[in-house]
Write a protein that holds these residues in place. Structure first.
Motif, mmCIF file in Angstrom:
data_model
loop_
_atom_site.group_PDB
_atom_site.id
_atom_site.type_symbol
_atom_site.label_atom_id
_atom_site.label_comp_id
_atom_site.label_asym_id
_atom_site.label_seq_id
_atom_site.Cartn_x
_atom_site.Cartn_y
_atom_site.Cartn_z
ATOM 1 N N SER A 14 -13.081 -36.118 15.054
ATOM 2 C CA SER A 14 -13.448 -36.631 16.336
ATOM 3 C C SER A 14 -14.603 -35.492 16.766
ATOM 4 C CB SER A 14 -12.371 -36.747 17.227
ATOM 5 O OG SER A 14 -11.585 -35.506 17.346
ATOM 6 N N ASP A 15 -15.392 -35.784 17.565
ATOM 7 C CA ASP A 15 -16.403 -34.856 18.238
ATOM 8 C C ASP A 15 -17.282 -34.474 17.265
ATOM 9 O OD1 ASP A 15 -17.850 -33.983 20.527
ATOM 10 O OD2 ASP A 15 -16.604 -32.315 20.763
ATOM 11 N N ILE A 16 -17.740 -35.380 16.402
ATOM 12 C CA ILE A 16 -18.574 -34.282 15.126
ATOM 13 C C ILE A 16 -19.638 -34.005 15.808
ATOM 14 C CG2 ILE A 16 -19.926 -36.355 14.290
ATOM 15 C CD1 ILE A 16 -18.350 -35.723 11.471
ATOM 16 N N LYS A 17 -20.094 -32.817 15.142
ATOM 17 C CA LYS A 17 -21.451 -32.283 15.387
ATOM 18 C C LYS A 17 -22.150 -32.038 13.870
ATOM 19 C CE LYS A 17 -19.900 -31.161 19.593
ATOM 20 N NZ LYS A 17 -20.451 -32.232 20.624
ATOM 21 N N THR A 18 -23.461 -31.813 14.152
ATOM 22 C CA THR A 18 -24.321 -31.648 12.970
ATOM 23 C C THR A 18 -23.932 -30.553 12.018
ATOM 24 O OG1 THR A 18 -25.755 -30.197 14.520
ATOM 25 C CG2 THR A 18 -26.283 -32.693 14.083
ATOM 26 N N ASN A 19 -23.286 -29.356 12.857
ATOM 27 C CA ASN A 19 -22.831 -28.300 11.913
ATOM 28 C C ASN A 19 -21.556 -28.618 11.085
ATOM 29 O OD1 ASN A 19 -20.891 -28.185 13.921
ATOM 30 N ND2 ASN A 19 -21.790 -26.144 14.768
ATOM 31 N N ASP A 20 -21.098 -29.981 11.217
ATOM 32 C CA ASP A 20 -19.869 -30.348 10.230
ATOM 33 C C ASP A 20 -20.143 -31.069 9.156
ATOM 34 O OD1 ASP A 20 -17.749 -29.523 12.223
ATOM 35 O OD2 ASP A 20 -18.313 -31.466 13.489
ATOM 36 N N SER A 21 -21.604 -31.161 8.842
ATOM 37 C CA SER A 21 -22.294 -31.688 7.746
ATOM 38 C C SER A 21 -21.751 -30.688 6.540
ATOM 39 C CB SER A 21 -23.815 -31.576 7.769
ATOM 40 O OG SER A 21 -24.171 -32.574 8.868
ATOM 41 N N GLY A 22 -21.688 -31.383 5.400
ATOM 42 C CA GLY A 22 -21.235 -30.498 4.328
ATOM 43 C C GLY A 22 -20.497 -31.315 3.021
ATOM 44 N N ARG A 23 -20.046 -30.723 2.203
ATOM 45 C CA ARG A 23 -19.449 -31.384 1.117
ATOM 46 C C ARG A 23 -17.958 -31.035 1.061
ATOM 47 N NH1 ARG A 23 -20.629 -33.608 -3.787
ATOM 48 N NH2 ARG A 23 -19.286 -33.361 -5.748
ATOM 49 N N TYR A 24 -17.259 -32.346 1.481
ATOM 50 C CA TYR A 24 -15.843 -32.315 1.792
ATOM 51 C C TYR A 24 -15.215 -32.534 0.183
ATOM 52 C CZ TYR A 24 -16.655 -31.831 6.481
ATOM 53 O OH TYR A 24 -17.041 -31.467 7.949
ATOM 54 N N ARG A 25 -14.041 -32.129 0.268
ATOM 55 C CA ARG A 25 -12.808 -32.541 -1.047
ATOM 56 C C ARG A 25 -11.606 -32.806 -0.505
ATOM 57 N NH1 ARG A 25 -13.073 -27.548 -2.983
ATOM 58 N NH2 ARG A 25 -10.808 -26.858 -2.652
ATOM 59 N N CYS A 26 -11.049 -34.061 -1.165
ATOM 60 C CA CYS A 26 -9.714 -34.479 -0.780
ATOM 61 C C CYS A 26 -8.926 -34.059 -2.072
ATOM 62 C CB CYS A 26 -9.877 -36.103 -0.587
ATOM 63 S SG CYS A 26 -8.166 -36.560 -0.440
ATOM 64 N N GLU A 27 -8.083 -33.351 -2.122
ATOM 65 C CA GLU A 27 -7.033 -33.156 -3.145
ATOM 66 C C GLU A 27 -5.761 -33.949 -2.917
ATOM 67 O OE1 GLU A 27 -6.973 -28.959 -4.186
ATOM 68 O OE2 GLU A 27 -8.991 -28.833 -4.409
ATOM 69 N N VAL A 28 -5.221 -34.575 -4.171
ATOM 70 C CA VAL A 28 -3.828 -34.942 -3.928
ATOM 71 C C VAL A 28 -3.213 -34.507 -5.086
ATOM 72 C CG1 VAL A 28 -2.485 -37.246 -3.834
ATOM 73 C CG2 VAL A 28 -4.834 -37.255 -2.777
ATOM 74 N N THR A 29 -1.663 -34.301 -4.864
ATOM 75 C CA THR A 29 -0.796 -33.567 -5.953
ATOM 76 C C THR A 29 0.341 -34.574 -5.612
ATOM 77 O OG1 THR A 29 -2.003 -31.386 -5.911
ATOM 78 C CG2 THR A 29 0.182 -31.854 -7.060
ATOM 79 N N VAL A 30 0.835 -35.088 -6.698
ATOM 80 C CA VAL A 30 2.102 -35.850 -6.624
ATOM 81 C C VAL A 30 3.401 -35.149 -7.443
ATOM 82 C CG1 VAL A 30 1.238 -38.126 -6.069
ATOM 83 C CG2 VAL A 30 1.551 -37.320 -8.344
ATOM 84 N N TYR A 31 4.387 -35.070 -6.727
ATOM 85 C CA TYR A 31 5.554 -34.303 -7.428
ATOM 86 C C TYR A 31 6.441 -35.450 -7.661
ATOM 87 C CZ TYR A 31 3.365 -30.159 -5.601
ATOM 88 O OH TYR A 31 2.240 -29.192 -5.452
#
Length: 350
Positions: A14-31
């Protein structure tokens, strides 16, 4: 905002700003299997006053057809008086302008280009008719708004396939619910001549390994572990299948392979990929309506009894007062009192 029961790991910022730009990574591990995977996403945040042009990264077309080159841009810039749209094609490192639109007028360049956009809706798309293989290349859509003189460019890679080539078309993804029948679509070009026979194979990739789920060759079909049914038609170049009673473990990446064997010519093969997502059925909502009273509620039995007792007491008091008034001043021998009568039970409803 995700839901693990639906394998959804989404979040919102929420309330996203221009400096929030970038490369995001979603990691999922199942046990306890300790299986791990990563997904990447590039987030670009622009100022509302900035111009952003959006085009697909890559598109495929068939030679001899009319093809649309889509391009859209942001509509959040205020005070725009007119818009300039230019389309270019890059050939051998040189830019060649193929279309120009400005001030409501359009001009055409070498390709058979037609304006199908609408600047009032921030749409700068064009179509190219009778497209050929030599039209393949890198295209870009340039949009400039005035008087701000702000410009932005969107790039698109166009690949035009010959009509004699084998090309497979499948949707990128398919969503299905548990217990339903999922249709996995796959089509290929029907303009190839000299075909001896066609081989169709469907695979599912699990844990890095391929599992064959369907095969048809020489009009003989073989079924594999899942409930697979052939619904294709080779006369219309349709090699689709269905999977019945689908379950969550059937989700994954599917591959449709078509190999065409020709007389005295090399064989041809192409592959189409499809991601199948299987979701659980949504929980049923309670549709029982809450009753709304349409009339005054009936008095309860307890309330009726209380009202009856009060009425009896008042009646007895009135009788006693009347007896005293009528008999006052008269002397009469007192008669022995009669034994009390047994009290009758009251009607509980009054």
């Amino acid at each position: 905002m995700g839901d693990e029961s639906k394998c959804d790991a989404s979040i919102t910022v929420s309330d996203i700003k221009t400096n929030d730009s970038g490369r995001y990574r979603c990691e999922v591990t199942v046990y306890p299997q300790i299986k791990h995977d990563i997904g990447y996403l590039q987030l670009n945040v622009k100022s509302p006053s900035e111009l952003v042009v959006v085009t697909p990264d890559k598109m495929n077309a068939m030679a001899g057809t009319t093809f649309i080159l889509p391009c859209s841009y942001t509509c959040t810039i205020s005070g725009v008086t007119h818009t300039l749209v230019e389309w270019f094609r890059i050939i051998d490192g040189r830019e060649e302008r193929i279309y120009k639109y400005t001030a409501g007028e359009s001009s055409h360049w070498p390709l058979q280009a037609t304006w199908v956009g609408d600047v009032s809706k921030c749409d700068a798309s064009i179509t190219v008719s009778d497209i050929q293989t030599h039209d393949s290349g890198r295209y870009h859509c340039e949009v400039t708004v005035f008087p701000q003189n702000i410009q932005y460019i969107g790039y698109l890679q166009l690949i035009v396939h010959p009509r004699t080539d084998l090309a497979i078309v499948t949707p990128d993804a398919k969503d299905a619910t548990v217990g339903s029948t999922a249709l996995l679509l796959c089509f290929y070009t029907c303009t190839i001549t000299g075909i001896r026979h066609t081989l169709v194979e469907w695979f599912r990739t699990i844990g890095g390994h391929d599992e064959k789920v369907y095969k048809i060759t020489h009009r003989k079909r073989s079924l594999r572990p899942m409930q697979v049914t052939w619904v294709g038609d080779e006369s219309t170049c349709n090699v689709s299948i269905t999977i019945s009673d689908i379950q969550t473990h059937d989700a994954g990446r599917y591959r449709c392979e078509v190999t065409i064997y020709r007389h005295d010519k090399p064989s041809m093969q192409d592959i189409g990929y499809l991601q199948l997502n299987v979701h659980n059925e949504p929980e049923p909502r309670d549709a029982t309506p809450t009753p709304t009273p349409t009339s005054a509620p009936a008095p309860s039995p307890v309330a009726a009894i209380v009202l009856g007792v009060i009425a009896a007491v008042l009646f007895a008091a009135l009788v006693a007062v009347g007896v005293v008034f009528c008999c006052k001043g008269r002397t009469r021998p007192r008669e022995p009192e009669a034994p009390p009568q047994e009290m009758q039970p009251m009607n509980p409803v009054g």
